[in-house]
Design a protein around this motif. Structure first.
Motif, mmCIF file in Angstrom:
data_model
loop_
_atom_site.group_PDB
_atom_site.id
_atom_site.type_symbol
_atom_site.label_atom_id
_atom_site.label_comp_id
_atom_site.label_asym_id
_atom_site.label_seq_id
_atom_site.Cartn_x
_atom_site.Cartn_y
_atom_site.Cartn_z
ATOM 1 N N VAL A 105 88.598 16.639 36.629
ATOM 2 C CA VAL A 105 88.367 17.935 35.763
ATOM 3 C C VAL A 105 86.950 18.141 35.418
ATOM 4 C CG1 VAL A 105 88.900 19.058 33.821
ATOM 5 C CG2 VAL A 105 90.767 17.578 34.855
ATOM 6 N N PRO A 106 86.207 18.830 35.939
ATOM 7 C CA PRO A 106 84.660 19.021 35.849
ATOM 8 C C PRO A 106 84.372 19.513 34.302
ATOM 9 C CG PRO A 106 85.391 20.142 37.866
ATOM 10 C CD PRO A 106 86.468 19.662 37.253
ATOM 11 N N ALA A 107 83.227 18.838 34.014
ATOM 12 C CA ALA A 107 82.875 19.036 32.461
ATOM 13 C C ALA A 107 81.569 18.998 32.344
ATOM 14 C CB ALA A 107 83.565 18.113 31.656
ATOM 15 N N LYS A 127 74.010 11.250 28.699
ATOM 16 C CA LYS A 127 72.546 11.125 28.753
ATOM 17 C C LYS A 127 72.123 11.530 29.944
ATOM 18 C CE LYS A 127 72.091 8.046 24.815
ATOM 19 N NZ LYS A 127 71.579 6.767 24.232
ATOM 20 N N GLY A 128 70.872 11.874 30.209
ATOM 21 C CA GLY A 128 70.304 11.951 31.617
ATOM 22 C C GLY A 128 69.265 13.233 31.688
ATOM 23 N N ASP A 129 68.630 13.444 32.833
ATOM 24 C CA ASP A 129 67.481 14.270 32.952
ATOM 25 C C ASP A 129 67.799 15.577 32.497
ATOM 26 O OD1 ASP A 129 65.796 12.115 33.882
ATOM 27 O OD2 ASP A 129 66.411 12.589 36.025
ATOM 28 N N GLU A 130 68.836 16.166 32.738
ATOM 29 C CA GLU A 130 69.369 17.431 32.419
ATOM 30 C C GLU A 130 69.867 17.309 30.962
ATOM 31 O OE1 GLU A 130 71.855 19.215 35.457
ATOM 32 O OE2 GLU A 130 71.591 17.298 36.423
ATOM 33 N N SER A 131 70.011 18.325 30.359
ATOM 34 C CA SER A 131 70.462 18.552 28.990
ATOM 35 C C SER A 131 71.968 18.439 28.890
ATOM 36 C CB SER A 131 70.072 20.222 28.376
ATOM 37 O OG SER A 131 70.873 21.038 29.105
ATOM 38 N N ARG A 132 72.771 18.858 29.938
ATOM 39 C CA ARG A 132 73.954 18.503 30.066
ATOM 40 C C ARG A 132 74.433 18.164 31.591
ATOM 41 N NH1 ARG A 132 73.004 20.041 25.713
ATOM 42 N NH2 ARG A 132 74.116 21.348 24.271
ATOM 43 N N PRO A 133 74.364 16.915 31.759
ATOM 44 C CA PRO A 133 74.445 16.119 33.281
ATOM 45 C C PRO A 133 76.025 16.456 33.442
ATOM 46 C CG PRO A 133 73.330 14.660 31.843
ATOM 47 C CD PRO A 133 73.801 15.652 30.975
ATOM 48 N N PRO A 134 76.353 16.930 34.410
ATOM 49 C CA PRO A 134 77.909 17.166 34.754
ATOM 50 C C PRO A 134 78.635 16.043 35.156
ATOM 51 C CG PRO A 134 76.534 17.519 36.710
ATOM 52 C CD PRO A 134 75.458 17.374 35.670
ATOM 53 N N PHE A 135 79.975 15.871 34.899
ATOM 54 C CA PHE A 135 80.741 14.680 34.892
ATOM 55 C C PHE A 135 82.118 15.223 35.087
ATOM 56 C CE2 PHE A 135 80.508 15.738 30.257
ATOM 57 C CZ PHE A 135 81.811 15.519 29.784
ATOM 58 N N ALA A 136 83.144 14.300 35.262
ATOM 59 C CA ALA A 136 84.421 14.688 35.367
ATOM 60 C C ALA A 136 85.380 13.699 34.704
ATOM 61 C CB ALA A 136 84.946 14.451 37.003
ATOM 62 N N MET A 177 89.794 9.238 23.131
ATOM 63 C CA MET A 177 88.581 10.044 23.963
ATOM 64 C C MET A 177 89.213 10.204 25.049
ATOM 65 S SD MET A 177 85.523 7.476 24.564
ATOM 66 C CE MET A 177 84.842 8.747 25.598
ATOM 67 N N PRO A 178 88.801 11.412 25.783
ATOM 68 C CA PRO A 178 88.859 11.655 27.035
ATOM 69 C C PRO A 178 88.422 10.440 28.308
ATOM 70 C CG PRO A 178 87.305 13.109 26.374
ATOM 71 C CD PRO A 178 87.836 12.626 25.412
ATOM 72 N N VAL A 179 89.090 10.184 28.959
ATOM 73 C CA VAL A 179 88.667 9.240 30.059
ATOM 74 C C VAL A 179 87.559 9.949 31.021
ATOM 75 C CG1 VAL A 179 89.266 7.807 32.180
ATOM 76 C CG2 VAL A 179 90.747 7.881 30.175
ATOM 77 N N ILE A 180 86.350 9.446 31.078
ATOM 78 C CA ILE A 180 85.211 10.025 31.736
ATOM 79 C C ILE A 180 85.076 9.292 33.037
ATOM 80 C CG2 ILE A 180 82.751 10.417 32.031
ATOM 81 C CD1 ILE A 180 82.925 11.324 28.932
ATOM 82 N N LEU A 181 85.008 9.650 34.236
ATOM 83 C CA LEU A 181 84.855 8.745 35.439
ATOM 84 C C LEU A 181 83.644 8.997 35.996
ATOM 85 C CD1 LEU A 181 88.243 10.134 37.507
ATOM 86 C CD2 LEU A 181 88.076 7.924 36.353
ATOM 87 N N PRO A 183 80.985 8.789 39.331
ATOM 88 C CA PRO A 183 81.033 9.156 40.484
ATOM 89 C C PRO A 183 81.386 8.294 41.584
ATOM 90 C CG PRO A 183 79.001 10.234 39.491
ATOM 91 C CD PRO A 183 79.671 9.246 38.694
ATOM 92 N N GLU A 184 81.007 7.132 41.566
ATOM 93 C CA GLU A 184 81.548 5.959 42.497
ATOM 94 C C GLU A 184 83.006 5.784 42.190
ATOM 95 O OE1 GLU A 184 79.222 3.659 39.093
ATOM 96 O OE2 GLU A 184 79.170 5.828 39.999
ATOM 97 N N SER A 185 83.627 6.252 41.447
ATOM 98 C CA SER A 185 84.963 5.902 41.108
ATOM 99 C C SER A 185 85.735 7.061 41.540
ATOM 100 C CB SER A 185 85.259 5.505 39.766
ATOM 101 O OG SER A 185 84.781 4.530 39.042
ATOM 102 N N TYR A 186 85.120 8.354 42.180
ATOM 103 C CA TYR A 186 86.134 9.379 42.487
ATOM 104 C C TYR A 186 86.834 9.327 43.216
ATOM 105 C CZ TYR A 186 82.416 12.084 39.466
ATOM 106 O OH TYR A 186 81.851 12.748 38.506
ATOM 107 N N ASP A 187 86.716 8.452 44.796
ATOM 108 C CA ASP A 187 87.374 8.243 45.682
ATOM 109 C C ASP A 187 88.671 7.362 45.214
ATOM 110 O OD1 ASP A 187 86.268 9.781 47.408
ATOM 111 O OD2 ASP A 187 85.030 8.187 48.117
ATOM 112 N N GLN A 188 88.457 6.442 44.465
ATOM 113 C CA GLN A 188 89.436 5.242 43.829
ATOM 114 C C GLN A 188 90.405 6.233 43.196
ATOM 115 O OE1 GLN A 188 88.170 1.873 42.240
ATOM 116 N NE2 GLN A 188 89.816 1.456 41.062
#
Length: 221
Positions: A105-107, A127-136, A177-181, A183-188
């Motif tokens: 679920v992109p967020a 946290k990151g270089d962008e103000s809202r780094p994308p995650f899932a 809290m919601p589970v944040i994954l 990127p290296e775990s997306y395939d799993q």
């Protein structure tokens, strides 16, 4: 519990981040979504019937038939927008979706409220270089079948899995809290076994998160 989040990541950026080929992007012209509430449509990344990833727009919250306690008449369906991590393998509402239909679920942020009349809304991001780094978020999807006011209905729906709150969320929402994954775990998460997927259901590192907006009435990021 997560009842409000945002996804302001561009469509092209989502395709790149989640490994979706352009021809498997089925969103149409997707606009930024600064406030996503239960029963709203939002992007979801899932495995298609062809075995590759596709990006589709689904409705937030598994639907179930709901009846009035006073009259017994069918009313607006319930929308189950969160699934507890300790229930996904035992509850009949979640079990088969966890086994067979996990999704991303992109967020870009999520919101938790504290207090009442008025509530103070706190928006959490990475946290990151962008103000809202994308995650899932870790999600599941299904075709919900339920009774509506006019008879049987169906809807393509998704839900977000929650876990124990970490140290940055806990002062605002002490329990979940919601589970944040990562990127290296997306395939799993998408293609691994149920045991492998279950191992990913844990709180995200609080040191990698920040509160980016807070205040009364801040229901949009």
């Amino acid at each position: 519990m997560c009842n409000l989040y945002s996804n302001t990541t561009s469509q092209e950026a989502m395709r790149q981040l989640f490994g979706v080929a352009p021809h498997r992007d089925l969103l149409g012209n997707s606009e930024p979504l600064p406030a996503i509430f239960p029963k709203h449509l939002a992007p979801v990344v899932r495995v298609s019937e062809h075995g590759d990833r596709e990006m589709v727009s689904l409705s937030w919250g598994f639907r179930t038939t709901k009846k009035s306690k006073k009259t017994g008449a069918v009313i607006q369906p319930g929308a189950w927008n969160n699934a507890r991590d300790d229930k996904v393998r035992s509850s009949g509402l979640w079990k088969w979706s966890f086994e067979e239909r996990r999704c991303l679920v992109p967020a870009s942020s999520f919101c938790e409220a504290k207090g009442r009349n008025p509530a103070t809304y706190h928006w959490f991001a990475l946290k990151g270089d962008e103000s809202r780094p994308p995650f899932a978020f870790a999600g599941m999807w299904q075709t919900s079948r339920y009774e509506g006011k006019e008879g049987p209905e169906t809807a393509e729906t998704y839900t977000i899995i929650t876990t124990t709150a970490n140290e940055i969320v806990k002062p605002i929402h002490p329990q979940r809290m919601p589970v944040i994954l990562r990127p290296e775990s997306y395939d799993q998460w998408m293609s691994g076994s149920a045991n492998e997927a279950f191992d990913l259901l844990e709180p995200f590192d609080a040191n990698e998160m920040q509160i980016v907006r807070s205040g009364e009435g801040e229901k949009s990021d």
